[in-house]
Design a protein around this motif. Structure first.
Motif, PDB file in Angstrom:
ATOM      1  N   ALA A  61       3.967 -33.685 -60.629  1.00  0.00           N
ATOM      2  CA  ALA A  61       3.102 -33.186 -59.550  1.00  0.00           C
ATOM      3  C   ALA A  61       1.713 -32.870 -60.093  1.00  0.00           C
ATOM      4  CB  ALA A  61       3.721 -31.949 -58.897  1.00  0.00           C
ATOM      5  N   ARG A  62       1.658 -32.259 -61.277  1.00  0.00           N
ATOM      6  CA  ARG A  62       0.356 -31.956 -61.889  1.00  0.00           C
ATOM      7  C   ARG A  62      -0.412 -33.229 -62.210  1.00  0.00           C
ATOM      8  NH1 ARG A  62       3.571 -28.065 -64.997  1.00  0.00           N
ATOM      9  NH2 ARG A  62       3.275 -26.045 -64.005  1.00  0.00           N
ATOM     10  N   GLN A  63       0.292 -34.224 -62.761  1.00  0.00           N
ATOM     11  CA  GLN A  63      -0.363 -35.493 -63.075  1.00  0.00           C
ATOM     12  C   GLN A  63      -0.905 -36.152 -61.811  1.00  0.00           C
ATOM     13  OE1 GLN A  63       2.145 -38.087 -65.511  1.00  0.00           O
ATOM     14  NE2 GLN A  63       3.130 -36.253 -66.329  1.00  0.00           N
ATOM     15  N   ALA A  64      -0.128 -36.139 -60.751  1.00  0.00           N
ATOM     16  CA  ALA A  64      -0.565 -36.728 -59.482  1.00  0.00           C
ATOM     17  C   ALA A  64      -1.768 -35.978 -58.923  1.00  0.00           C
ATOM     18  CB  ALA A  64       0.588 -36.719 -58.475  1.00  0.00           C
ATOM     19  N   ASP A  81       1.294 -42.015 -52.809  1.00  0.00           N
ATOM     20  CA  ASP A  81       0.802 -43.054 -53.713  1.00  0.00           C
ATOM     21  C   ASP A  81       0.449 -42.477 -55.084  1.00  0.00           C
ATOM     22  OD1 ASP A  81       1.104 -45.343 -52.123  1.00  0.00           O
ATOM     23  OD2 ASP A  81      -0.701 -44.843 -51.000  1.00  0.00           O
ATOM     24  N   ALA A  82      -0.043 -41.249 -55.131  1.00  0.00           N
ATOM     25  CA  ALA A  82      -0.334 -40.619 -56.424  1.00  0.00           C
ATOM     26  C   ALA A  82       0.954 -40.409 -57.210  1.00  0.00           C
ATOM     27  CB  ALA A  82      -1.068 -39.298 -56.221  1.00  0.00           C
ATOM     28  N   ILE A  83       1.997 -39.952 -56.556  1.00  0.00           N
ATOM     29  CA  ILE A  83       3.293 -39.798 -57.223  1.00  0.00           C
ATOM     30  C   ILE A  83       3.812 -41.160 -57.662  1.00  0.00           C
ATOM     31  CG2 ILE A  83       5.726 -39.227 -56.834  1.00  0.00           C
ATOM     32  CD1 ILE A  83       4.094 -36.740 -57.321  1.00  0.00           C
ATOM     33  N   VAL A  86       2.134 -42.176 -60.799  1.00  0.00           N
ATOM     34  CA  VAL A  86       2.684 -41.466 -61.965  1.00  0.00           C
ATOM     35  C   VAL A  86       4.002 -42.104 -62.390  1.00  0.00           C
ATOM     36  CG1 VAL A  86       3.669 -39.257 -62.728  1.00  0.00           C
ATOM     37  CG2 VAL A  86       1.495 -39.297 -61.474  1.00  0.00           C
ATOM     38  N   VAL A  87       4.856 -42.405 -61.434  1.00  0.00           N
ATOM     39  CA  VAL A  87       6.140 -43.054 -61.733  1.00  0.00           C
ATOM     40  C   VAL A  87       5.902 -44.417 -62.393  1.00  0.00           C
ATOM     41  CG1 VAL A  87       8.193 -44.107 -60.682  1.00  0.00           C
ATOM     42  CG2 VAL A  87       7.448 -41.822 -59.974  1.00  0.00           C
TER      43      VAL A  87
END
Length: 122
Positions: A61-64, A81-83, A86-87
């Motif tokens: 979540a922080r990375q996103a 899309d941000a998550i 990250v994935v």
């Protein structure tokens, strides 16, 4: 949910052990549509059995959030899309990202340069 032929082909490869298909739990939530028939949901359950649903926690979540902040984006329109970005970045080797709105994903810095046109492997 839309029966996209390319995605179905990827899922078929995954079912045969020839490709790994990974998604985020947020993508699964976003796919929900109360108007969907039972027959379609049965198909969705078949699809889910072929996916690796990545675990998402505070670090992801922080990375996103950082990806969105760097892009000066915010809100639910870009969150999934941000998550997904990250994935995708956690995966080894070449990654093909499927999203309902490629323009949103391309807007996110640090992932856009890593994206290649989607398609089936040779």
């Amino acid at each position: 949910m839309r029966g996209d032929r390319k995605m179905i082909a990827w899922l078929d490869l995954a079912a045969r052990g020839e490709a790994e298909v990974v998604t985020s739990p947020m993508t699964l939530v976003e796919a929900y549509d109360g108007r969907t028939t039972q027959k379609r949901w049965d198909w969705v359950h078949w699809v889910l059995s072929r996916l690796d649903v990545a675990g998402i926690g505070k670090d992801e979540a922080r990375q996103a959030r950082r990806l969105l902040a760097d892009a000066k984006l915010h809100g639910h329109e870009y969150a999934t899309d941000a998550i997904l970005a990250v994935v995708a970045r956690r995966q080894k080797g070449q990654v093909t990202v499927f999203t309902s709105d490629g323009d949103d994903l391309v807007s996110i810095p640090l992932i856009a340069p890593l994206l290649s046109p989607d398609g089936l492997p040779p």
